[in-house]
Scaffold this active site. Sequence first.
Site, PDB file in Angstrom:
ATOM      1  N   TYR A 159      70.788  34.341 -34.189  1.00 57.84           N
ATOM      2  CA  TYR A 159      71.010  33.738 -35.518  1.00 57.84           C
ATOM      3  C   TYR A 159      71.130  32.216 -35.404  1.00 57.84           C
ATOM      4  CZ  TYR A 159      73.010  32.503 -40.005  1.00 57.84           C
ATOM      5  OH  TYR A 159      73.222  31.912 -41.229  1.00 57.84           O
ATOM      6  N   LYS A 163      68.550  29.211 -36.921  1.00 56.40           N
ATOM      7  CA  LYS A 163      68.972  28.147 -37.839  1.00 56.40           C
ATOM      8  C   LYS A 163      68.727  26.769 -37.219  1.00 56.40           C
ATOM      9  CE  LYS A 163      69.981  30.826 -41.217  1.00 56.40           C
ATOM     10  NZ  LYS A 163      69.200  30.791 -42.463  1.00 56.40           N
TER      11      LYS A 163
END
Length: 266
Positions: A159, A163
Site C-alpha cells: 500500500y 502511494k
Amino acid sequence: MARKRKGEGQAALVTGASTGIGVDLAECFAKDGYDLILVARSEGPLKEVAMRLASKYKITATPIAMDLGAMGAGQKLANEIKSRGLFVDVLVNNAGYGIAGAFAGSDEAGQLGMIDLNVRALVELTHVYWPKMLAKKRGGILNVASTAAFQPGPLMAIYYATKAFVLSFSEALWKESEGTGVHVSCLCPGPTVSEFRARAGTDKTKLSRVGKPMSSASVARMGYRGFQRNDRVVVTGARNKLLAGMAPLLPRGMVLSMVKDLQSPV
Ligand SMILES: NC(=O)c1ccc[n+]([C@@H]2O[C@H](COP(=O)([O-])OP(=O)(O)OC[C@H]3O[C@@H](n4cnc5c(N)ncnc54)[C@H](OP(=O)(O)O)[C@@H]3O)[C@@H](O)[C@H]2O)c1
C-alpha cells in the site's frame, strides 16, 4: 442573472465515488457546477450519490458501475464514457484500498489487486485523458495518494509503495504541465473517517489510536481547493503536514522502525 459557476460546461470523472472521500470530492465539483461521471463497483450507492448530487446542484451525474481493478479497466471505462457521448475535463483518481499486515503470508491476489487499482488503473486513465487536457489547455488531474507516500511502510508495504508511486507520478506530471493551464494535484490525506480503515484492517493498529481521524468532507475540501490552485501536493492537516515534512529529513532506519511500530496491532 445568476453568476456562472466555475465548472459549468466541464465534467469531472471521479473514481471510488460510492462512499468515503470520493463522494465528498464529487460534491465539491458538483457545487461548482461541474457535471459528474461517478465510478465504483457498488451500483446502488453510486446511483444514490449521482441522484442526490444531480438534484442538489442542478448538474448531470452519470454513474458507471465498474471494477477498476480488472485488467484493462481504465481503457474499458474510457470507451464506455466515449460511447455515451460524454467527455472528461477533470480526472479524479481516488479509488483505492489498502491491506494491513506482513507481506509474508499475505494473499497474493489482494496485494497485486492493490497495484492494479491504486496504480495501474490510475495510469491507464491518466494516459487516456492527459493528452486531451494538454491539447485543450484546461482541466487536470487530482490524484489521491496518502501520507503513506512519504516513506516505506513495513507491515503495509505494498500500500505504501503504491502511494509513493502516485505521489512521484503526480509531481512529475505537475512539472510536465507547467505553463499549460492544466492542473495536477496530489492529495495526501492522513487517517480519515471512511470505510477504508475497516476494509484495510488498519483500525486495529497502534496508528489508529494516535489522534483523531479527519472527516472525509474536510479532506475533500482541502483537495478540491488545492486542485483549483494547482498546488502540487496537498497534505491534509497540521499534524500530517509535520510528519510528512519530517519523514525525508530523519534517518531512514529510524523512520522504518517508527512506521513498523505504528502499523503493529494494538
Ligand atoms: N481513509 C483514510 O484513512 C485514507 C488515508 C489516506 C489515503 N486514503 C485514500 O483515499 C482514497 C479513498 O479512500 P476512502 O478513505 O474514501 O476509502 P473507502 O471509503 O473504502 O472508499 C473507497 C472507494 O473506492 C471504491 N473502490 C474500491 N475498489 C474498487 C474497484 N476495484 N473498482 C472501482 N472502485 C473501487 C469503493 O467503492 P466500491 O467498493 O463500491 O467499489 C469506494 O467508492 C483511496 O485511494 C485511499 O487509499 C484514505
